[in-house]
Design an enzyme around this catalytic site. Structure first.
Site, PDB file in Angstrom:
ATOM      1  CG  HIS A   1      -1.838   1.193   1.312  1.00 30.41           C
ATOM      2  ND1 HIS A   1      -2.259   1.610   2.601  1.00 30.41           N
ATOM      3  CD2 HIS A   1      -2.416   1.826   0.572  1.00 30.41           C
ATOM      4  CE1 HIS A   1      -3.067   2.763   2.298  1.00 30.41           C
ATOM      5  NE2 HIS A   1      -3.244   2.846   1.141  1.00 30.41           N
TER       6      HIS A   1
ATOM      7  CB  CYS B   1       0.131   1.884   8.051  1.00 29.47           C
ATOM      8  SG  CYS B   1       2.206   2.067   8.748  1.00 29.47           S
ATOM      9  CG  HIS B   2      -2.905   2.947   5.681  1.00 29.68           C
ATOM     10  ND1 HIS B   2      -1.497   2.822   5.143  1.00 29.68           N
ATOM     11  CD2 HIS B   2      -2.998   4.261   6.229  1.00 29.68           C
ATOM     12  CE1 HIS B   2      -0.854   4.150   5.487  1.00 29.68           C
ATOM     13  NE2 HIS B   2      -1.990   4.972   5.964  1.00 29.68           N
ATOM     14  N   GLY B   3      -4.281  -1.022   7.896  1.00 31.76           N
ATOM     15  CA  GLY B   3      -5.058  -2.407   8.016  1.00 31.76           C
ATOM     16  C   GLY B   3      -5.315  -3.280   6.701  1.00 31.76           C
TER      17      GLY B   3
ATOM     18  N   PRO C   1      -6.419  -2.126   1.977  1.00 31.45           N
ATOM     19  CG  PRO C   1      -5.335  -0.185   2.777  1.00 31.45           C
ATOM     20  CD  PRO C   1      -5.844  -1.492   3.303  1.00 31.45           C
TER      21      PRO C   1
END
Lengths: 428, 188, 254
Positions: free
Chosen positions: B128, B152-154, B167
């Site tokens: 990502h 950080c963003h799953g 993501p």
């Protein structure tokens, strides 16, 4: 609203130029700017100097990306640039030799100004800014020379910073402050790096002012007389730009020969030996462009006196516009002053020579006589001659001299003097 | 050149004679040569920012795997990046093989991602935005699929390092490597 | 004005820089080097022989700390030869997983290992003298390669009345004549793989050729590029001379 009344019709250019007339400015200053049509190739050294400044800034920025300003890392990182970084050797050799060629161009430019009286009214401020540029250049060159942290770097830093210890009362504290310690060491190197990085941008700003001041007064020319109208001038672009570019490429050929075939000729072998604070090299010499100043420093047997003389040799340049009070600019029309000018040039070389030699025997005498003449030229010869010497009759205008003599003037700047002499003889 | 009478120099320039085409050619040649020269000059500057000789030379490393027990993972540095090496259990391998490729965002079979099924070697950088996913240390969150989880963003990665949820657009990349011996690999 | 300026400046700047060093030097014999001149290139065979001499004689005291083994490609070794060459050296590496330093055979990506762990150790082993690193020595001594050869060939019995300090040797070319390094080169110090006659002078010249390469590994590239750049700039200057002349031809002189 008070938008600038631009002459441009193209909508985008008009939109920009009416808000910020930078295009009109560029057009006026670098395109239409009227250049005296009789300039010779010595006038190209201003442009060459500016290009060299850009060359130095560009190579310097890319070298700074690889350089490490620590006592352990500096020498190694320079060697890494020379060996491992792609084209690193090229960037470094261009930068190291570029300093020499930048000074070479600037010295030509300065002597040209002295010879043709380019410092005289109304160009005093232009000249003063030029002297400032020279001084900042010297500081930049010195701090840059320290960065590779070789033997010469270290001992140049030691010797030159020690100059400040000559000042009474504050001297020692001042030197300690400059060093950030009790000898030239890591803190000194750490601070010299950003100083060396930033000063060129100061020069850049000063160059901008230098050009701005020039364009208010207009360029001087070999005859040293004012232009009388469009019949005396050509537009800067393409006439001067193409001439300057031609001159620059010739200059670049010589520069390239040094960079590619003799890159270490102007450098000292000792700077390929890592700095050693315990051993001074047997014979320390500055780069060639500092040699005359170095000779002046060593000529005076007193510590403070030597330092004052050396700084004074630069400071005196600020006062040149008021030391030479003659109304006639160009030395073409002042034979006696011209003679002394050439003596002064030879004297600078003699000083340089003395500066390169060990400070002993005959060389001390050469340096002392040279120093005396250096100051006498500015402080005695200039004021006296500007009052006593009767200049030769000046031509009416740039276009005039040969109109009278009737013969077509030969091309090329070098012969301006010949034609001026010819017309002068006729008058006589 | 200057045709307008207003320009300075208009009075100084005599336009009458010249071989116009020869002149035009000269201008063109000079312009072209300057352009070529400028481009050629730019290259050493640009290239100096590419990896230097010593950086390129260190681009391969050897890793001894003999001390990594089944179920353990180690992280080594290769070209400045973390490389995850996990000694996978039978269960983890089975789990990685059990997934239907069609259900994956970035379909890739487990066998295409490993040279020996028990050793999973991949670059531990979330596809990502470049964080390093958790899942190497015993106490780390391993995500919904028992592999790695990027905090950080799953993004959730499975036991073959494939993206399953979140993501990130692609699986964790596999670096070029080879087994020099049974428990010695060379990466790069 | 113009012409006088140019000639003066050119002559004197060049003279000055050169003369600065000429002043106090002992005259050293000059040799012809294959890399001299515009088209001269590094003599790879000589540099390879020089490496042999370096390995047999110099490296026990002198380091080569900026030279990676892989750099030797520049004097004509291929990857396998370099690998084998490097593997003859032991390099300190680590720490390993127990925190211990360990030795392993060198790889092409390693530098020539220093003979001593630090300067103090080097001085202790050499009677207080520090054998300098030789990577850039060819550029770091006035006289360059000629000086390196002269130094190797310059060991003599000291003249009558010369007071030689303990542990020093007399060398005709070393500044001050007292050098800590004993004479290391003699005839047949190594047997050359390529059959060149192993005289002392040959050894000295070969090791100098090798040290020129270590000091300037991009030397051949630099000059090859230089020829092209200079030719290009000359053409460019010629073109702009034409442009300038075409423009100024029509400027009414007066």
């Amino acid at each position: 609203m008070a938008l600038y009344d631009t002459q441009y019709q193209n909508p985008l250019i008009k939109w920009i130029d009416s808000r910020l007339p930078i295009i009109t400015l560029m057009d006026n200053e670098y395109n239409k700017y009227p250049m005296p049509k009789n300039i010779n190739y010595l006038w190209a050294f201003g442009a060459i100097s500016m290009i060299m400044l850009f060359v130095m800034i560009a190579t310097g920025i890319f070298l700074a990306m690889q350089y490490v300003p620590t006592t352990d890392g500096a020498f190694d990182s320079v060697e890494r640039i020379m060996r491992e970084v792609n084209y690193g050797w090229l960037l470094r050799y261009v930068h190291a030799n570029g300093a020499s060629f930048f000074f070479l161009a600037v010295y030509f430019h300065t002597f040209r100004g002295l010879y043709y009286g380019s410092y005289k009214e109304p160009r005093e401020l232009l000249w003063i800014i030029g002297v400032l540029i020279l001084i900042v250049m010297i500081m930049t060159a010195f701090t840059g020379y320290v960065l590779p942290w070789g033997q010469m770097s270290f001992w140049a830093a030691t010797v030159i910073t020690n100059l400040f210890s000559a000042f009474p009362l504050v001297g020692d504290d001042l030197v300690t402050w400059i060093w950030g310690g009790f000898s030239v060491d890591e803190p000194t190197l750490n601070r010299f790096f950003p100083i060396h990085f930033v000063l060129p941008f100061v020069i850049f700003g000063l160059v901008f002012l230098h050009v701005a001041a020039l364009h208010i007064c207009g360029s001087n020319n070999p005859l040293g007389i004012d232009t009388k109208g469009p019949q005396d001038t050509v537009p800067f672009n393409p006439y001067a730009t193409m001439k300057d570019l031609y001159a620059f490429f010739v200059f670049a050929v010589i520069f390239a020969v040094f960079v590619f075939f003799a890159p270490n000729y102007l450098l000292h072998p000792d700077n390929y030996v890592p700095a050693d604070p315990l051993v001074t090299p047997a014979h320390i010499v500055p780069e060639w462009y500092f040699l005359p100043f170095y000779a002046i420093l060593r000529a005076i047997p007193d510590k403070l006196g030597g330092v004052i003389a050396m700084f004074g040799s630069l400071v005196v340049l600020f006062f040149v516009p008021w030391l030479d009070t003659s109304k006639v600019r160009s030395l073409v029309f002042r034979p006696l002053s011209r003679l002394f000018f050439w003596l002064f040039v030879i004297n600078c070389f003699a000083l340089g020579w003395a500066g390169a030699m060990p400070a002993e025997g005959i060389w001390i005498l050469v340096a002392q006589v040279g120093t005396a003449f250096y100051f006498a030229y500015f402080l005695i010869v200039m004021p006296v001659l500007s009052r006593k010497e009767t200049p030769l009759p000046l031509p009416e205008s740039i276009s005039e001299p040969v109109l009278k003599s009737g013969s077509p003037r030969p091309k090329g700047g070098g012969r301006v003097r010949a034609s001026a002499t010819a017309s002068r003889k006729e008058k006589a | 050149m200057s045709k307008s009478a207003q320009k300075p120099g208009a009075m100084t320039v005599d336009e009458s004679d010249d071989g116009d085409s020869r002149r035009e050619f000269l201008y063109l040649a000079a312009g072209a040569a300057t352009a070529v020269g400028t481009l050629a000059t730019a290259w050493p500057f640009i290239h100096s920012m590419n990896p230097a000789g010593d950086v390129l030379a260190l681009a391969s490393i050897e890793v001894d795997l003999s001390a990594v027990a089944v179920g353990q993972a180690i992280t080594v540095t290769w070209r400045g990046k973390p490389v995850f090496i996990r000694h996978r259990t039978e269960d983890e391998i089975a789990e990685a093989n059990a997934v239907s490729l069609r259900s994956l965002p970035d379909p890739e079979a487990d066998e295409d991602r490993v040279q020996q099924p028990e050793w999973l070697v991949m670059i531990g950088i979330c596809t990502h935005l470049g964080c390093v996913p958790k899942g190497q240390a015993p106490g780390d969150p391993k995500g919904d699929y028992g592999g790695w989880f990027c905090v950080c963003h799953g993004s959730h990665y499975d036991t073959a390092g494939r993206i399953r949820k979140g993501p990130a657009p692609a699986n964790l990349p596999v670096p070029p490597y080879q087994f020099v011996e049974d428990t010695l690999i060379r990466i790069g | 004005m113009m012409r006088a300026f140019t000639t003066l400046a050119a002559a004197v700047t060049i003279g000055l820089a050169g003369s600065a060093w000429a002043a106090e030097q002992i005259e050293i014999p000059e040799y012809r080097w294959s890399h001299e001149g515009v088209y001269g290139t590094i003599d790879r065979a000589a540099a390879q022989r020089g490496l042999q001499v370096f390995q047999a004689v110099c490296q026990s005291c002198h380091g080569l700390k900026y030279v990676y083994f892989r750099t030797l490609k520049g004097i004509g070794y291929d990857d396998d030869q370099i690998k084998a060459l490097a593997a003859e050296y032991e390099i300190e590496d680590g720490p390993d997983e127990w925190g211990e330093m360990f030795y392993r055979p060198a790889r092409p990506t390693d530098i020539f290992p220093d003979p001593f762990p630090n300067e103090a150790a080097a001085r202790a082993a050499n009677g207080g003298a520090y054998p300098p690193d030789l990577s850039v020595i060819a550029k770091g001594r006035p006289g360059g390669l000629d000086y390196i050869v002269a130094l190797q060939m310059g060991y003599e019995i000291e003249p009558d009345g010369f007071e030689l300090a303990d542990g020093k040797y007399y060398n005709a070319y070393f500044p001050g004549h007292q050098i800590s390094m004993p004479q290391m080169l003699f005839d047949e110090v190594v047997e050359y793989q390529d059959g060149t006659e192993p005289t002392m002078l040959q050894h000295a010249k070969d090791v100098a050729a090798f040290l020129w390469f270590t000091a300037e590994p991009h030397y051949d590239t630099r000059k090859e590029m230089g020829v092209r750049v200079v030719i290009f700039l000359v053409v460019l200057a010629g073109l702009f001379f034409g442009v300038k002349r075409a423009l100024w031809r029509n400027v009414k002189k007066h």
